[in-house]
Motif scaffolding. Structure first.
Motif, PDB file in Angstrom:
ATOM      1  N   GLU A  73      42.367  42.603  60.453  1.00 45.64           N
ATOM      2  CA  GLU A  73      42.078  41.177  60.558  1.00 45.64           C
ATOM      3  C   GLU A  73      42.974  40.360  59.642  1.00 45.64           C
ATOM      4  O   GLU A  73      43.384  39.252  59.985  1.00 45.64           O
ATOM      5  N   GLY A  74      43.280  40.903  58.478  1.00 43.54           N
ATOM      6  CA  GLY A  74      44.047  40.159  57.490  1.00 43.54           C
ATOM      7  C   GLY A  74      45.469  39.877  57.894  1.00 43.54           C
ATOM      8  O   GLY A  74      46.071  38.904  57.446  1.00 43.54           O
ATOM      9  N   VAL A  75      46.036  40.718  58.756  1.00 45.21           N
ATOM     10  CA  VAL A  75      47.418  40.523  59.163  1.00 45.21           C
ATOM     11  C   VAL A  75      47.609  39.182  59.848  1.00 45.21           C
ATOM     12  O   VAL A  75      48.644  38.546  59.756  1.00 45.21           O
ATOM     13  N   ALA A  76      46.580  38.718  60.546  1.00 46.08           N
ATOM     14  CA  ALA A  76      46.657  37.450  61.267  1.00 46.08           C
ATOM     15  C   ALA A  76      46.177  36.285  60.409  1.00 46.08           C
ATOM     16  O   ALA A  76      45.944  35.188  60.925  1.00 46.08           O
ATOM     17  N   GLY A  77      46.014  36.505  59.122  1.00 43.96           N
ATOM     18  CA  GLY A  77      45.454  35.483  58.245  1.00 43.96           C
ATOM     19  C   GLY A  77      46.481  34.478  57.783  1.00 43.96           C
ATOM     20  O   GLY A  77      47.555  34.316  58.361  1.00 43.96           O
ATOM     21  N   ASP A  78      46.193  33.791  56.656  1.00 42.09           N
ATOM     22  CA  ASP A  78      47.016  32.679  56.189  1.00 42.09           C
ATOM     23  C   ASP A  78      48.013  33.110  55.135  1.00 42.09           C
ATOM     24  O   ASP A  78      48.332  32.368  54.222  1.00 42.09           O
ATOM     25  N   GLY A  79      48.502  34.304  55.217  1.00 44.54           N
ATOM     26  CA  GLY A  79      49.537  34.757  54.297  1.00 44.54           C
ATOM     27  C   GLY A  79      49.090  35.859  53.374  1.00 44.54           C
ATOM     28  O   GLY A  79      49.840  36.794  53.112  1.00 44.54           O
ATOM     29  N   ARG A  80      47.870  35.788  52.857  1.00 48.83           N
ATOM     30  CA  ARG A  80      47.361  36.838  51.988  1.00 48.83           C
ATOM     31  C   ARG A  80      46.562  37.823  52.850  1.00 48.83           C
ATOM     32  O   ARG A  80      45.558  37.448  53.449  1.00 48.83           O
ATOM     33  N   PRO A  81      46.962  39.081  52.919  1.00 47.33           N
ATOM     34  CA  PRO A  81      46.336  40.008  53.870  1.00 47.33           C
ATOM     35  C   PRO A  81      44.857  40.284  53.612  1.00 47.33           C
ATOM     36  O   PRO A  81      44.099  40.481  54.557  1.00 47.33           O
ATOM     37  N   ALA A  98      52.162  46.010  57.423  1.00 44.01           N
ATOM     38  CA  ALA A  98      52.277  44.582  57.113  1.00 44.01           C
ATOM     39  C   ALA A  98      51.739  44.286  55.713  1.00 44.01           C
ATOM     40  O   ALA A  98      52.293  43.467  54.977  1.00 44.01           O
ATOM     41  N   VAL A  99      50.644  44.958  55.335  1.00 41.64           N
ATOM     42  CA  VAL A  99      50.098  44.801  53.988  1.00 41.64           C
ATOM     43  C   VAL A  99      51.120  45.269  52.956  1.00 41.64           C
ATOM     44  O   VAL A  99      51.345  44.597  51.930  1.00 41.64           O
ATOM     45  N   LEU A 100      51.747  46.407  53.209  1.00 42.44           N
ATOM     46  CA  LEU A 100      52.722  46.936  52.246  1.00 42.44           C
ATOM     47  C   LEU A 100      53.934  46.038  52.127  1.00 42.44           C
ATOM     48  O   LEU A 100      54.492  45.871  51.026  1.00 42.44           O
ATOM     49  N   TRP A 116      55.053  58.677  60.461  1.00 42.41           N
ATOM     50  CA  TRP A 116      54.850  57.326  60.968  1.00 42.41           C
ATOM     51  C   TRP A 116      56.032  56.431  60.602  1.00 42.41           C
ATOM     52  O   TRP A 116      56.625  56.574  59.516  1.00 42.41           O
ATOM     53  N   PRO A 117      56.387  55.489  61.458  1.00 43.09           N
ATOM     54  CA  PRO A 117      57.541  54.622  61.173  1.00 43.09           C
ATOM     55  C   PRO A 117      57.253  53.670  60.018  1.00 43.09           C
ATOM     56  O   PRO A 117      56.171  53.100  59.925  1.00 43.09           O
ATOM     57  N   ALA A 118      58.207  53.522  59.151  1.00 42.36           N
ATOM     58  CA  ALA A 118      58.069  52.620  58.008  1.00 42.36           C
ATOM     59  C   ALA A 118      59.424  52.470  57.341  1.00 42.36           C
ATOM     60  O   ALA A 118      60.305  53.334  57.478  1.00 42.36           O
ATOM     61  N   ASP A 119      59.583  51.373  56.619  1.00 48.72           N
ATOM     62  CA  ASP A 119      60.786  51.171  55.819  1.00 48.72           C
ATOM     63  C   ASP A 119      60.568  51.869  54.472  1.00 48.72           C
ATOM     64  O   ASP A 119      60.377  51.230  53.436  1.00 48.72           O
ATOM     65  N   VAL A 120      60.586  53.196  54.526  1.00 46.40           N
ATOM     66  CA  VAL A 120      60.266  53.994  53.343  1.00 46.40           C
ATOM     67  C   VAL A 120      61.240  53.708  52.206  1.00 46.40           C
ATOM     68  O   VAL A 120      60.852  53.694  51.024  1.00 46.40           O
TER      69      VAL A 120
END
Length: 621
Positions: A303-311, A383-385, A432-436
């Protein structure tokens, strides 16, 4: 304190959607309905005159009282011992379908005399919506119905009730072997009826069966089984089963200092509790509960990913909603005059960077135990990371939710490091895909800042925030998280500094408010969870004798039924909201790990001469 019972003089009953505090005097003085975070119905714990109560107690001067739980259950016995006889009140809440929200909650109260005779007084005086809503009373032969606002309570009674204003009272003399029963039910369409002993017994047996079946899932068989079992039952009582969320405490407004202003509403689910909860539940074998809580957290991450900037925000309501606007109940005096009484919690909107490490660490441990993350979950987590990479270097309010301004708290940096480290591990383990590479680069940057700016060379210790000399008990978790080795020289000197400044008779202050102003007046007690963290720190440095002694001493500060509030005062009294989930989570994690360490060192482990000297110095301080 006037006629306010001590905070410690309470036990907890509940049905996994709400809960009640029962004093040793036989009074339910805190009960919110239909959920933990609903307005109170009984709250004489926060205002003896205007809060409302449900009391069953002997007439006249209070006799000697005792409380105990039916073993391995949440069924409570309050016993009264007098020259004329011995009586007891049995209190419990039958558990409905735990995963289906319901407005029908029942408090069962059975009073009986087991020896001699005793005269009991009954009083049911609800005060709806924190005492802000008047109620109507309908009195019948079978009991009473109280209606206030949108809520109604039906009291089914096995004794004759009489009206007293809009409340009810009764008194009855019972002889050995006699019993009377009452059921308070939050279902308005049920007509009041007399309750038989047979009905109460059926409910008692089914409730006992529920708790014992649940507890049978525990795999813990080590030392301190009684303390660990009671803590596990307490955590279960604080769980809102329909969502899996865990409230920090069932209460609001209980003070961290008598007469002070540090009075908060804890009836919500903190992100911070997540990692500690999941680890504690997994250690006891309660995989279902751990996965449920991890799923609750996963929902917040998505839910936080679609929030106002702070996850993420610091805490949520038990259903996952985020409106926790803080207000003050002006009409209540507060526990023993400790005003203001706050509902809601303004800290929900604070920036506390550590919650991101706790969230990711929770999902990391849950994933290791059996896998809870879907591809959609991973997308939300990445997105949180990415947000953590962009924002880890901000000043924040910190783990202790200070209201004196933001600082570069070392613990916040520690947990940002943890978030990035655990995410790298999960990506590599699962492919899993990520910018490790980016995550690793920022993880290393956080590490370097902690080592450079979080360290005070003159003090020889890691400190609360960059540029000061304040020690902080949250840094006891540095080796637990894995940032430092427990035998690293800089960690050992940090531990020694914390012992000399924050530890007293095994109890641990979280920090010194006088040295680090937090925007609030007054002082506070030692934090129970910090003491358990200290025990774990001793274990990790192989000081097993000292760790065991400290833990055993901590057990002596529990209340009469094994429960802990948030804090312990200078004379051993419990302070703050009660019982606190974090204290019991820390107890479980610490006791299980120390038990395993002691099993691995079955031969006599003696303290070195320097350890003995240090222990003596601490004991005599």
């Amino acid at each position: 304190m006037g006629d306010y019972p001590a905070i410690a003089d309470h036990a907890l009953i509940g049905d996994l959607q709400t809960a009640a505090l029962v004093s040793v005097g036989g009074e339910i003085d805190w009960f919110c309905c239909p959920r933990f975070d609903s307005p109170s119905v009984f709250a004489s714990l926060l205002d003896r005159e205007r809060g409302g109560r449900f009391r069953i107690a002997p007439e006249g001067d209070a006799p000697v009282t005792r409380q105990l739980y039916l073993p391995e259950t949440a069924v409570l016995f309050t016993r009264f011992l007098s020259p004329d006889g011995v009586g007891e009140v049995v209190d419990f809440m039958p558990v409905p379908d735990p995963e289906v929200p319901t407005a029908n909650h029942r408090v069962v109260r059975v009073v009986r005399v087991v020896r001699g005779q005793m005269r009991f007084v009954f009083e049911c005086a609800p005060r709806f919506d924190y005492g802000r809503v008047e109620h109507d009373l309908e009195l019948t032969e079978g009991g009473a119905v109280f209606r206030g606002g949108r809520l109604a309570l039906t009291l089914h009674s096995g004794i004759h009730l009489r009206r007293e204003g809009d409340d009810v009272r009764a008194d009855v003399t019972l002889h050995s072997g006699q019993a009377r029963c009452m059921i308070l039910e939050s279902q308005a369409d049920t007509a009041p009826r007399a309750v038989s002993a047979e009905e109460a017994l059926r409910l008692l047996f089914s409730t006992r069966r529920f708790w014992r079946r649940w507890l049978a899932g525990s795999t813990y068989q080590g030392r301190w089984r009684e303390q660990v079992t009671r803590s596990a039952l307490t955590l279960k009582l604080l769980t809102y089963a329909p969502t899996g969320g865990l409230v920090a405490a069932p209460s609001a407004g209980l003070p961290e200092q008598l007469g002070g202003e540090r009075n908060w509403d804890y009836r919500y689910t903190w992100i911070r509790d997540a990692a500690f909860s999941v680890q504690a539940l997994l250690k006891l074998g309660f995989h279902y509960e751990a996965q449920r809580f991890a799923s609750w957290l996963g929902d917040r991450v998505r839910e936080g990913v679609a929030g106002d900037g702070r996850p993420l925000q610091v805490m949520y309501r038990i259903d996952g909603s985020g409106d926790l606007a803080e207000s003050t109940l002006e009409h209540w005096e507060g526990y023993a005059g400790s005003w203001p009484v706050r509902i809601g919690n303004g800290a929900a909107r604070q920036l506390q960077l550590d919650i991101y490490g706790e969230a990711v660490n929770c999902l990391y441990h849950a994933e290791k135990s059996g896998g809870v993350l879907s591809n959609r979950d991973w997308a939300g987590l990445t997105a949180v990371l990415d947000w953590v990479c962009d924002n880890w270097n901000q000043p924040d309010e910190g783990i202790w939710e200070t209201r004196g301004g933001r600082e570069d708290f070392t613990y916040g940096r520690l947990m940002c490091w943890c978030a990035l480290d655990r995410a790298v591990r999960m990506s590599q383990a699962r492919g899993w895909p990520a910018d490790v590479a980016r995550w690793t680069r920022y993880r290393d940057a956080v590490y370097q800042q902690i080592m450079e700016r979080g360290w005070n060379e003159d003090l020889g210790a890691f400190v609360q925030h960059a540029g000061d000399r304040v020690l902080d008990a949250s840094l006891l978790l540095m080796p637990t998280i894995g940032l430092v080795d427990p035998h690293d020289p800089r960690w050992l000197t940090t531990l020694r500094a914390i012992e000399e400044s924050l530890v007293t008779d095994s109890l641990v202050h979280r920090y010194d408010p006088a040295a680090s102003p937090d925007g609030l007046r007054g002082s506070e007690g030692t934090f129970s969870m910090c003491t358990f963290w200290y025990v774990d720190a001793l274990r990790r440095t192989d000081r097993l004798d000292a760790a065991r002694l400290t833990l055993e001493k901590m057990f002596t500060y529990a209340n009469h039924v094994g429960l802990y509030a948030e804090e312990i005062g200078v004379t051993g009294e419990q302070l703050g909201n009660f019982p606190q989930a974090f204290s019991h989570l820390a107890l479980i994690n610490t006791a299980v790990d120390l038990n395993a360490a002691l099993d691995g060192h079955r031969s006599e482990v003696s303290m070195s001469e320097s350890e003995v000297d240090q222990a003596v110095r601490l004991m005599l301080r």
